[in-house]
Motif scaffolding. Sequence first.
Motif, short mmCIF file in Angstrom:
data_model
loop_
_atom_site.label_atom_id
_atom_site.label_comp_id
_atom_site.label_asym_id
_atom_site.label_seq_id
_atom_site.Cartn_x
_atom_site.Cartn_y
_atom_site.Cartn_z
N GLY A 37 0.82 -1.22 0.00
CA GLY A 37 0.00 0.00 0.00
C GLY A 37 0.85 1.26 0.00
O GLY A 37 0.49 2.26 0.60
N LEU A 38 1.98 1.19 -0.68
CA LEU A 38 2.87 2.36 -0.70
C LEU A 38 2.27 3.46 -1.56
O LEU A 38 1.48 3.20 -2.45
N PHE A 39 2.68 4.72 -1.28
CA PHE A 39 2.20 5.84 -2.09
C PHE A 39 3.02 5.89 -3.37
O PHE A 39 4.21 6.18 -3.34
N PRO A 40 2.39 5.60 -4.52
CA PRO A 40 3.14 5.50 -5.77
C PRO A 40 3.79 6.82 -6.19
O PRO A 40 4.76 6.81 -6.94
N ARG A 68 5.19 9.03 -4.20
CA ARG A 68 6.24 9.52 -3.31
C ARG A 68 7.44 8.59 -3.38
O ARG A 68 7.28 7.38 -3.55
N HIS A 120 7.26 1.77 -7.65
CA HIS A 120 7.13 0.86 -8.79
C HIS A 120 8.49 0.45 -9.37
O HIS A 120 8.56 -0.44 -10.19
N GLN A 121 9.54 1.11 -8.91
CA GLN A 121 10.87 0.73 -9.39
C GLN A 121 11.50 -0.38 -8.55
O GLN A 121 12.61 -0.80 -8.82
N LEU A 122 10.78 -0.81 -7.50
CA LEU A 122 11.30 -1.86 -6.63
C LEU A 122 10.59 -3.18 -6.89
O LEU A 122 9.49 -3.20 -7.42
N SER A 123 11.21 -4.29 -6.46
CA SER A 123 10.57 -5.59 -6.56
C SER A 123 9.51 -5.71 -5.46
O SER A 123 9.49 -4.90 -4.53
N ARG A 125 14.22 6.18 -5.10
CA ARG A 125 13.37 5.58 -6.13
C ARG A 125 11.90 5.73 -5.77
O ARG A 125 11.55 6.04 -4.65
N TYR A 126 11.08 5.41 -6.78
CA TYR A 126 9.64 5.34 -6.54
C TYR A 126 9.27 3.86 -6.36
O TYR A 126 9.96 2.98 -6.88
#
Lengths: 362, 215
Positions: free
Chosen positions: A86-89, A91, A134-137, A131-132
């Motif tokens: 549920g991360l803020f995409p 930020r 969506h750039q992480l696994s 990073r944002y």
Amino acid sequence: MIRFESVTKRFANGTTAVDDLSVEFLEGGITVLVGSSGCGKTTTLRMINRLVDPTSGTVSLGGRDVRELPAAQLRRGIGYVIQQAGLFPHRTVLDNIATVPTLLGWGRRKARARAAELLEVVGLAAESGKRYPHQLSGGQQQRVGVARALAADPPVLLMDEPFGAVDPVVRTLLQDELIRLQAELHKTIVFVTHDIDEAVRLGDRIAVFRTGGHMVQFAPPAELLARPADDFVAGFLGAERGLKLLSLISLQNVPYEPIAAVKTTDTAAQARAEATGRWLLAVSPDGKPAGWLDVDALDGSDAIGQAALTPVRGLTDSDSLLSALNETVSSPTGMAVRVDAAGVLVGASRDDVVHAHQRSLA
Amino acid sequence: MIIEWGWLTTHTDDLLALTLDHLATAVPAVLLGLLIALPLAVVAHRVRPLRGLLLGISNIMFTVPSLALFVLLLPITGLTRTTAIAGLTVYTLVVLLRNTVEGLDSVPAKVREASLAMGTGRLGTLLKVEFPLALPVIMAGVRVASVMTISLVSVASYIGYGGIGQLFTDGFQRSFPTPVLAGVVLTLLLALAADAVLVLVQWLCTPWMRKGARA
């Protein structure tokens, strides 16, 4: 610490999510709420930070009714981790983690510094902070989720199927990390899952819920596995309930005896001299088990390190009885090889010793 | 060819003035539309029963012929720029309202829930999480509304605030095609320029959309 008193939640459509729940969750321990979907475990969790308000009854935290504080203020003092994080995409990772400190008015610099510190705590590289999400696994995102929940150092952490969306290998890794973190931080954690193995692995206490919002049993994992309250619980624990129980018992009290071993640098002649049977344990020069050596298959007099060794896994005292049983079955000698914390060979337990210990527990 | 290039060179000042006049009607109309659509969209998004009603009303308003709308507004606001702006605002609503509602719908429920669970209030969540994430869809609406409004301004020529549209009435009355063609080209260029500006604004406001997938 977290106390439910006759708590019932009925939704507007008439379904009862939680039915007259009275329970107290351990301070500084992990309580796992487990059950199939629709059993009220998530609703129970969400009543703690007031994402859901009970229809009747009281939920209290540290002796205070959760309704005493304004919801937003209460929530800033409770960490929350959900599936897929549920991360803020919009930020960055660092700003995601700094959410609660920022809300608490720490100021940008201090909040960012704390966020950077937490990246390290959850095992992420410092550069991932810029990073944002969506750039992480998936696994990395989940770590950020945990870091974000820990940011303001809340005493309570609510986790709603936090590792449900990652593959099994990463899930095991994240579970290990949580166990490691918890050993340092001693948070009061309430953890929701439908995965009984995860519950047994992580829980200090497990609450089993049945559809309709009934809590059927609340017990430490070993007790739950040894004495399920009824057929429903037994069924939920699964056919391998006995093996799961063995996975909870450490090898601390399982005796071992010295075992003959050769170094991988020794020669075949030395190995033959040492051998009393077909199989001989080989250790690396620093004393760590390297594998089982088939003496009959040896030829020449070269160093035995070049021979094919059957893999062996050295077990420490904190490994489980289940893993020892597994070793006695899979090793060619029926021996479970024991090592110290540094991985150096200390001896071996024969299969009959392991079995005897297991029977002594029943 | 029917274009008198000489007319163009002697009227550059007029063309510029008309273009600015055009913008003076179009820009406030879109901004006002946005100002009305945003709160209405929040209501439509959160109160399900009102959604159909609000979107329905904005659709019906869109079907009122523009000329009739100006006539209807005349008794209230008279022959002023306000009439032109108000009329055009009504038309922007249909796009802006729908896109803002859809934009808010596109915000993942988990993200909204996480924001609330972190202790951000409902208004804070709306302003700091929902609107930023809805921005791409909202901006798509703003772009359509802007292009649409820029082309519609000409209709307000009937009440004297048509901007570039004045060139059409002028050319038509004198059977002189040069200003008409100049007006068409100018409107087109203005619409393209406005769209480019909006794309740039969106690009600047959404840094997270610029980063590729995970490295």
